[in-house]
Design an enzyme around this catalytic site. Structure first.
Site, PDB file in Angstrom:
ATOM      1  N   LYS A 127       0.834  -1.199   0.000  1.00  0.00           N
ATOM      2  CA  LYS A 127       0.000   0.000   0.000  1.00  0.00           C
ATOM      3  C   LYS A 127       0.875   1.259   0.000  1.00  0.00           C
ATOM      4  O   LYS A 127       1.949   1.276   0.579  1.00  0.00           O
ATOM      5  CB  LYS A 127      -0.902  -0.003   1.243  1.00  0.00           C
ATOM      6  CG  LYS A 127      -1.913   1.118   1.268  1.00  0.00           C
ATOM      7  CD  LYS A 127      -2.685   1.136   2.578  1.00  0.00           C
ATOM      8  CE  LYS A 127      -3.756   2.231   2.520  1.00  0.00           C
ATOM      9  NZ  LYS A 127      -3.158   3.564   2.240  1.00  0.00           N
ATOM     10  N   LYS A 181       7.279   0.937   1.299  1.00  0.00           N
ATOM     11  CA  LYS A 181       7.666  -0.068   0.308  1.00  0.00           C
ATOM     12  C   LYS A 181       8.885   0.390  -0.497  1.00  0.00           C
ATOM     13  O   LYS A 181       9.857  -0.357  -0.640  1.00  0.00           O
ATOM     14  CB  LYS A 181       6.473  -0.332  -0.617  1.00  0.00           C
ATOM     15  CG  LYS A 181       6.755  -1.172  -1.840  1.00  0.00           C
ATOM     16  CD  LYS A 181       5.505  -1.315  -2.691  1.00  0.00           C
ATOM     17  CE  LYS A 181       4.816   0.006  -2.936  1.00  0.00           C
ATOM     18  NZ  LYS A 181       5.663   0.995  -3.675  1.00  0.00           N
ATOM     19  N   LYS A 221       3.937   8.409  -8.822  1.00  0.00           N
ATOM     20  CA  LYS A 221       4.730   9.419  -8.114  1.00  0.00           C
ATOM     21  C   LYS A 221       6.188   9.406  -8.571  1.00  0.00           C
ATOM     22  O   LYS A 221       6.911  10.388  -8.384  1.00  0.00           O
ATOM     23  CB  LYS A 221       4.687   9.189  -6.600  1.00  0.00           C
ATOM     24  CG  LYS A 221       3.313   9.345  -5.972  1.00  0.00           C
ATOM     25  CD  LYS A 221       3.394   9.471  -4.460  1.00  0.00           C
ATOM     26  CE  LYS A 221       4.134   8.332  -3.770  1.00  0.00           C
ATOM     27  NZ  LYS A 221       3.533   6.999  -3.982  1.00  0.00           N
ATOM     28  N   ASP A 249      -2.227  -0.198  -3.864  1.00  0.00           N
ATOM     29  CA  ASP A 249      -3.582   0.240  -3.515  1.00  0.00           C
ATOM     30  C   ASP A 249      -4.605  -0.239  -4.542  1.00  0.00           C
ATOM     31  O   ASP A 249      -5.754  -0.503  -4.217  1.00  0.00           O
ATOM     32  CB  ASP A 249      -3.646   1.779  -3.429  1.00  0.00           C
ATOM     33  CG  ASP A 249      -2.788   2.315  -2.300  1.00  0.00           C
ATOM     34  OD1 ASP A 249      -3.342   2.722  -1.274  1.00  0.00           O
ATOM     35  OD2 ASP A 249      -1.559   2.318  -2.441  1.00  0.00           O
TER      36      ASP A 249
END
Length: 249
Positions: A9, A14, A40, A127
């Site tokens: 998530k 991560k 991102k 996600d």
């Protein structure tokens, strides 16, 4: 060439885990390629001295199809090869589709044949497990999957969803889930909660990473723990993770 995908998530740590893993593997003498699969595009930042690298999608937008590997593959800390898939302009286009486009371009340019890494690590946002984000575990891109989670409810919920997606592909001979990486957030009864989750999704807690402010200290100067604090306990924990992953058949 070992090919693994690490899911989790957003916000779980991560990319921090993956970048330290890549740095640790490079220190062990392996040639590593890390591919960030998050819009991102910050997966490889701490391997690049705190700098963002051009994403595959942005380079394609700027230059068209006439690009070279040097335009999208960059050498970071200890010669780790860094790639960022990137994503569309927020609100326009599909991030999953962006990952597919990036993968196709890497394949077309024969990135893996050219650089011949010992291990490729795909750092994937967990996600959403749509077709694009599932790309690393399809078409033989990755053979092993690890999920980074904590004892937080939403993190474990995402881990459960990701494990179901991996199971869907396992029956087709694609990637297999090799375990959970517990990146501790110091939640009450955290180890017990994640152990229970691992039993429910029929896997194991592959590695435990304790919470330590030294990780943030390193990130604040744009580096991994491996680069900034090689003699620290946290550095040893990431090196142990690297050794364990390379031992998995």
């Amino acid at each position: 060439m070992k090919k693994i995908a690490i899911y989790g998530k957003g916000g779980i740590g991560k990319s921090t885990t993956v970048s330290n893993l890549s740095a640790a593997l490079s220190n062990l003498g392996y040639k590593v390629m890390q591919v960030g699969c998050d819009p991102k595009a910050d997966s490889t930042k701490t391997l690049m001295g705190g700098n963002f690298i051009p994403t595959v999608l942005n380079v394609l937008r700027d230059k068209g199809d006439d690009i070279d590997l040097e335009d999208i593959v960059f050498e970071g800390y200890n010669r780790v090869l860094c790639v960022e898939a990137g994503g569309p302009t927020p609100g326009i286009g599909c991030a999953g589709r962006g990952i597919i486009t990036a993968f196709e371009k890497l394949e077309e340019l024969e990135a893996f044949e050219t650089y011949r890494p010992d291990i490729v690590i795909y750092d994937v946002l967990g996600d959403v497990v749509c077709g694009g984000f599932a790309m690393p575990i399809r078409n033989q891109y990755a053979k092993e999957v690890y999920i980074v989670t904590s004892g937080e409810m939403m993190s474990m919920y995402a881990a459960s969803n990701i494990s179901r997606a991996v199971m869907q592909f396992k029956s087709r001979g694609y990637a297999e889930l090799r375990g959970l990486i517990l990146n501790a957030k110091n939640v009450e009864n955290e180890i017990e909660l994640v152990n229970k989750l691992s039993e429910e999704i029929e896997t194991n807690v592959f590695h435990y990473i304790p919470r330590d402010p030294i990780v943030q200290e390193a990130e604040n100067i744009g580096q991994t723990v491996i680069e900034s604090f090689i003699d620290s306990d946290m550095s040893t924990i990431y090196i142990d993770l690297a050794k364990k992953i390379m031992e998995v058949e």
